[in-house]
Structure formats: structure tokens, C-alpha cells
Design an enzyme around this catalytic site. Structure first.
Site, PDB file in Angstrom:
ATOM      1  N   HIS A 220      -1.165   6.733  -5.762  1.00 51.36           N
ATOM      2  CA  HIS A 220      -1.657   7.800  -4.905  1.00 51.36           C
ATOM      3  C   HIS A 220      -2.852   8.454  -5.544  1.00 51.36           C
ATOM      4  O   HIS A 220      -3.045   8.423  -6.747  1.00 51.36           O
ATOM      5  CB  HIS A 220      -0.562   8.797  -4.524  1.00 51.36           C
ATOM      6  CG  HIS A 220       0.096   9.471  -5.668  1.00 51.36           C
ATOM      7  ND1 HIS A 220       1.427   9.329  -5.942  1.00 51.36           N
ATOM      8  CD2 HIS A 220      -0.403  10.287  -6.601  1.00 51.36           C
ATOM      9  CE1 HIS A 220       1.715  10.042  -7.006  1.00 51.36           C
ATOM     10  NE2 HIS A 220       0.626  10.617  -7.420  1.00 51.36           N
TER      11      HIS A 220
ATOM     12  N   ASP B  81       3.307   5.048   1.262  1.00 52.09           N
ATOM     13  CA  ASP B  81       1.997   5.578   1.626  1.00 52.09           C
ATOM     14  C   ASP B  81       2.089   6.718   2.630  1.00 52.09           C
ATOM     15  O   ASP B  81       1.230   6.872   3.494  1.00 52.09           O
ATOM     16  CB  ASP B  81       1.096   4.449   2.163  1.00 52.09           C
ATOM     17  CG  ASP B  81       1.162   3.222   1.271  1.00 52.09           C
ATOM     18  OD1 ASP B  81       0.921   3.374   0.069  1.00 52.09           O
ATOM     19  OD2 ASP B  81       1.506   2.132   1.763  1.00 52.09           O
TER      20      ASP B  81
HETATM   21  P1  IMP Z   1       6.284  -5.135  -5.175  1.00 52.74           P
HETATM   22  O1  IMP Z   1       6.806  -3.756  -5.339  1.00 52.74           O
HETATM   23  O2  IMP Z   1       4.889  -5.313  -5.727  1.00 52.74           O
HETATM   24  O3  IMP Z   1       7.222  -6.199  -5.657  1.00 52.74           O
HETATM   25  O4  IMP Z   1       6.116  -5.397  -3.597  1.00 52.74           O
HETATM   26  C1  IMP Z   1       7.239  -5.510  -2.739  1.00 52.74           C
HETATM   27  C2  IMP Z   1       6.928  -4.917  -1.364  1.00 52.74           C
HETATM   28  O5  IMP Z   1       6.834  -3.515  -1.480  1.00 52.74           O
HETATM   29  C3  IMP Z   1       5.613  -5.388  -0.766  1.00 52.74           C
HETATM   30  O6  IMP Z   1       5.751  -5.444   0.648  1.00 52.74           O
HETATM   31  C4  IMP Z   1       4.651  -4.263  -1.142  1.00 52.74           C
HETATM   32  O7  IMP Z   1       3.550  -4.206  -0.268  1.00 52.74           O
HETATM   33  C5  IMP Z   1       5.569  -3.077  -0.994  1.00 52.74           C
HETATM   34  N1  IMP Z   1       5.170  -1.933  -1.808  1.00 52.74           N
HETATM   35  C6  IMP Z   1       5.406  -1.728  -3.122  1.00 52.74           C
HETATM   36  N2  IMP Z   1       4.949  -0.532  -3.498  1.00 52.74           N
HETATM   37  C7  IMP Z   1       4.438   0.050  -2.412  1.00 52.74           C
HETATM   38  C8  IMP Z   1       3.842   1.336  -2.171  1.00 52.74           C
HETATM   39  O8  IMP Z   1       3.730   2.189  -3.043  1.00 52.74           O
HETATM   40  N3  IMP Z   1       3.407   1.543  -0.888  1.00 52.74           N
HETATM   41  C9  IMP Z   1       3.564   0.635   0.101  1.00 52.74           C
HETATM   42  N4  IMP Z   1       4.133  -0.543  -0.084  1.00 52.74           N
HETATM   43  C10 IMP Z   1       4.571  -0.835  -1.336  1.00 52.74           C
END
Ligand code: IMP
Length: 456
Positions: A52, A24
Site C-alpha cells: 500500500h 486493495d
Molecule cells: P500470493 O500471495 O503472491 O501467493 O498470491 C496469491 C493470490 O493472492 C493471487 O491471486 C494474488 O493476486 C493475490 N494477492 C496476494 N496479495 C494480494 C494483495 O495484497 N492484494 C490483492 N491481491 C493479492
């Protein structure tokens, strides 16, 4: 006639834009800004967990899977083999773009990308819920250092990302995009996979009657038919572009500290989000990538669980969260907020070999009397300037801060020399510490609120 392999091709230009923190950072704005100089924008990792929004002519478009190059007519937008693709999410995005009159014919989807199916999302959610209520780890006197006591959840976006990458590695229970075009094989794979998934999900307490494998098959087949025109071997497509001297822009999703190998494991996502993911996730060797733009914010945020040494669960954190609208694009969750962590930032610059930096949301901390930046950690009584991507060790880190003066509103500044003295000191302090130049500075959401070094 195609160029013979031994002929000297024109020198192509490959740039990567990657997030240097926990996501982000505002990569979308930078990518949108520099896309005109490129022929194709390429995603190499992650899936619909990324998000985004891009504002075009006053209209906000939210993208999760499709590279933002799609907004630039005549450019190719490529989803590489390293991405995990939820066909429903992709079709929803395509429909939303079509409804706004945006031409999506430049989209290319790798036939080798892996497909997110309903059981992946079910497993992601069910595992997270089970981990939340897991019995406490450790004792009352010595609780788990992860924070949250017995809560072992990762805080995922529940988009099925982890389970899909797990199946990619497992091989026998995975479906790739090319399979969507092979009805018999697809039926076979879905039937076999459900044999494994059903008992696993049931054991986790999931009501398996919610998934009907016949419906999964019908939907997957129908999605394949709709996606057929864009499904291709993107590796050859990218190498053909390189051979003809075209330039590629690699769009990182998620961010460096969430990289499965080099992030704060296990509180990471399941792909290589740093530039190290580009070669495997697209088939373009790293030697082609000669320019890496590392994007970071003037402070830190993190969504989900995991150690965050500079976190501010106080008024300062709230001030930054509200001014920076720090709520997730994909899930709407409030983001955790903290001071800028230069130890982590320097690590990310090193890992990505970032040649230049983009400093985003510099306007957000304006108005605070002073700003702190973390320049070292104290871990078990010892001071270190080395970042530890091991979550258990990082959780022990106490930040050592340098305090710098705050600065007033800067949203009207258009050149670096229009920024107040204290603000320039903040920028120069960062550049000195991390050893890379800040080339782009953003002081607001609009395109004009961006200053590039060339202008300064
Ligand atoms: P997952 O990618 O859904 O398995 O999430 C794993 C971790 O990565 C979690 O803490 C999510 O909040 C974080 N996360 C995944 N994609 C993003 C992103 O695009 N921005 C911020 N955090 C992310």
C-alpha cells in the site's frame, strides 16, 4: 519493577483493520488515519505480496513489508512471527525510507518470522508458469469450471509467499529470522535446503545455475547483520505493551477472501489474512481484540485467478478500473472489476466479527446511471444468500442483483448529510444487508476526503 502477573493491568485497546474483499480495499489510508491513537502497529500475516502507498506531506511512499506505523514518530512498527520476510525487500524498503529521512528505529522484527529465500521466488514463478501451460483439465464439452480452460495458475504475485509458507509447514527446509544471526546453523540449513530445492526446481524446468547457495548464504548472513538491531522476540514485546495498558493496531495484509482457510481456495494467498490470523501470527490471543474495522470498496476487485461472480468484463468494468486506478501496487497488473458482492461482504463481516466498516472509493462509481449489488447467488437452480469459499462451487454461482440509482460526483462532500440522497440509499442498503455500521466513508485519496461517523 514489572507488573506481577496476577495484578489487574490497565485495560489495553486492540483494534484490527482488515480487508473484507480480495485485497486493495484502501486499508493503508484507514491505518494511517487511526494510527495516532495507538502505540504500536503490528503486521501478522503475508509478506511482500501486500502493498500500500501512503501519502505524507505530498510524498507517496510504497510499503510492502513494513507496517505503516513507521511514519508516525515514537510508534513501534512490529513485523510479527506470522509474516514471511524477504530480507532483500525489507532492506530495500528500509533504505528507501532512510533516504527520505524517515526514522526507522521503531521497527521490530520477530525472530520467529520465516525468511523468503531466492529459491522460494524461483519456485513461485516456475510453478505458476508451468501451471499456465498445463494440459487442459476436463474435456472440450466439459471444461474446468475455474475459467481459463487448462490454465491452473493462481496468479500469484511471484514474491515467493506460497513456497515459504510451505517450507514453514515442512520445517526441515525453512530458515527463520533468528537463524540469520547464527552463521554455522545458517550455512547448514542453506546447504541442506538446496539439496532438496535443486532437483525440484530442475524438474520444473528452472535453470538452477541461477542460484548459488554460497551467495544465498553470504547475502542472508549480511542481511542478518543489518537487521540485528530490530530482531527480537516480538511476542514478549507485545505482551509487555499490553500489560502496561498500551494500545495495539493490527494491520491485516491481503484480505479476507484470500485467507488460506476461509477464502476462495485454492485461489487465495498462503496465510490467514482475516482476524483469525492475528493470534497465531503475533502471539496475542483473540480476546484482546475488541474492535475490528472491516474495510471494503464500493465495488469489487480481484487480482489473479479465481471465481468472481459479479465481475464486469465490459464498459462498466473499464469505467470503474480507470476511475479507481485499479492497477496492482505490487505488480502493476490491471485488476478485475465487478459490482459490490454483498453476499461475500456479509460473510467477511461475520468471519471477522467486524464491529464497524470503512467504505472506500465511494466516489469511483459516481456517474454510472445505476449501481447493482449482489444480494444472492443462484447455484444449480437454487437461490442462496450464503457465500461459498469453495472455488469450484462459487464458480457455479450466478449473481442475483438489486439495482439502485446512481449518483453524481461526491468528491467535495465532507459530511454524510452532504451526500446525495441516492448515495445515502446505497450506503444504508449495505448497512442493512450486512448488519454492521459504516463508520468511515472515503470519497477521494486525500485525508480530508474521509468522513467518520463522529463528524456526521
Ligand atoms: P500470493 O500471495 O503472491 O501467493 O498470491 C496469491 C493470490 O493472492 C493471487 O491471486 C494474488 O493476486 C493475490 N494477492 C496476494 N496479495 C494480494 C494483495 O495484497 N492484494 C490483492 N491481491 C493479492
Amino acid at each position: 519493577m514489572t507488573t506481577p502477573a496476577h495484578a489487574q493491568p490497565p485495560t489495553p485497546r486492540c483494534t484490527a483493520v482488515v480487508g473484507l474483499q480480495w485485497g486493495d480495499e484502501g486499508k493503508g489510508k484507514i491505518i494511517d488515519l487511526i494510527t495516532p491513537a495507538f502505540d504500536a502497529v503490528v503486521r501478522y500475516n503475508g509478506g511482500a505480496n501486500a502493498g500500500h502507498s501512503v501519502v505524507i506531506k505530498g510524498v507517496r511512499h510504497a510499503l510492502h513489508l513494513i507496517p505503516s506505523g513507521i511514519f508516525h514518530p515514537g510508534k513501534k512498527a512490529v513485523i510479527g512471527n506470522g509474516v514471511v520476510v524477504d530480507p532483500d525487500a525489507l532492506l530495500r524498503e528500509l533504505d528507501a525510507l532512510a533516504a527520505k529521512g524517515i526514522d526507522t528505529s521503531g521497527l521490530r522484527l520477530s525472530d520467529r518470522a520465516h525468511v523468503v529465500l531466492p529459491w522460494h521466488k524461483a519456485e513461485d514463478e516456475t510453478r505458476e508458469n508451468a501451471l499456465k501451460t498445463a494440459p487442459p483439465v476436463g474435456t472440450e464439452d466439459e471444461p474446468s469450471p475455474h475459467g481459463g480452460g487448462g490454465d491452473r495458475s493462481i496468479g500469484t504475485t511471484k514474491r515467493g509467499i506460497g513456497p515459504t509458507y510451505s517450507d514453514k509447514a515442512a520445517r526441515s527446509t525453512s530458515v527463520r529470522v533468528a537463524d540469520l544471526l547464527r552463521p554455522e546453523l545458517l550455512r547448514d540449513k542453506i546447504t541442506t535446503t538446496w539439496r532438496f530445492k535443486k532437483p525440484t526446481l530442475a524438474a520444473l524446468g528452472y535453470d538452477t545455475s541461477q542460484i548459488n547457495p554460497d551467495t544465498v548464504y553470504d547475502n542472508a548472513l549480511a542481511a542478518g547483520q543489518r537487521l540485528r538491531p530490530m530482531i527480537t522476540d516480538t511476542l514478549y514485546e507485545l505482551h509487555d505493551l499490553l500489560r502496561s495498558g498500551r494500545s495495539l493496531l493490527f494491520e491485516g495484509a491481503n484480505a479476507t477472501l484470500l485467507d488460506v482457510d476461509h477464502g476462495t481456495y485454492p485461489f487465495v494467498t498462503s496465510s490467514n489474512c482475516s482476524v483469525l490470523g492475528i493470534p497465531a501470527g503475533t502471539g496475542v490471543p483473540g480476546k484482546h481484540i475488541t474492535d475490528v474495522v472491516g474495510v471494503f470498496k464500493a465495488y469489487s476487485t480481484r487480482v489473479g485467478s479465481g471465481p468472481f461472480p459479479t465481475e464486469q468484463t465490459n464498459e462498466t468494468g473499464n469505467y470503474i478500473r480507470e476511475r479507481g486506478r485499479e492497477y496492482g501496487t505490487t505488480t502493476g497488473r490491471p485488476r478485475r472489476v465487478g459490482w459490490l458482492d454483498l453476499v461475500a461482504l456479509r460473510y467477511a463481516v461475520m468471519l471477522n466479527a467486524a464491529s464497524r466498516l470503512a467504505l472506500m472509493l465511494l466516489d469511483v462509481p459516481a456517474g454510472l446511471p445505476e449501481l447493482k449489488v449482489c444480494t444472492a447467488y443462484e447455484i444449480e437452480g437454487r437461490r442462496t444468500e450464503r457465500f461459498s469459499p469453495d472455488a469450484d462451487r462459487l464458480a457455479l454461482g450466478r449473481p442475483v442483483y438489486e439495482t439502485l440509482p446512481g449518483f453524481p460526483d461526491i468528491t467535495a462532500a465532507r459530511h454524510r448529510d452532504e451526500l446525495p440522497e441516492q448515495c445515502r440509499r446505497y450506503i444504508e442498503f449495505i448497512e442493512r444487508y450486512v448488519g454492521a455500521p459504516i463508520d468511515i466513508i472515503s470519497v477521494g485519496p486525500d485525508r480530508e476526503q474521509t468522513m467518520a461517523r463522529a463528524q456526521t
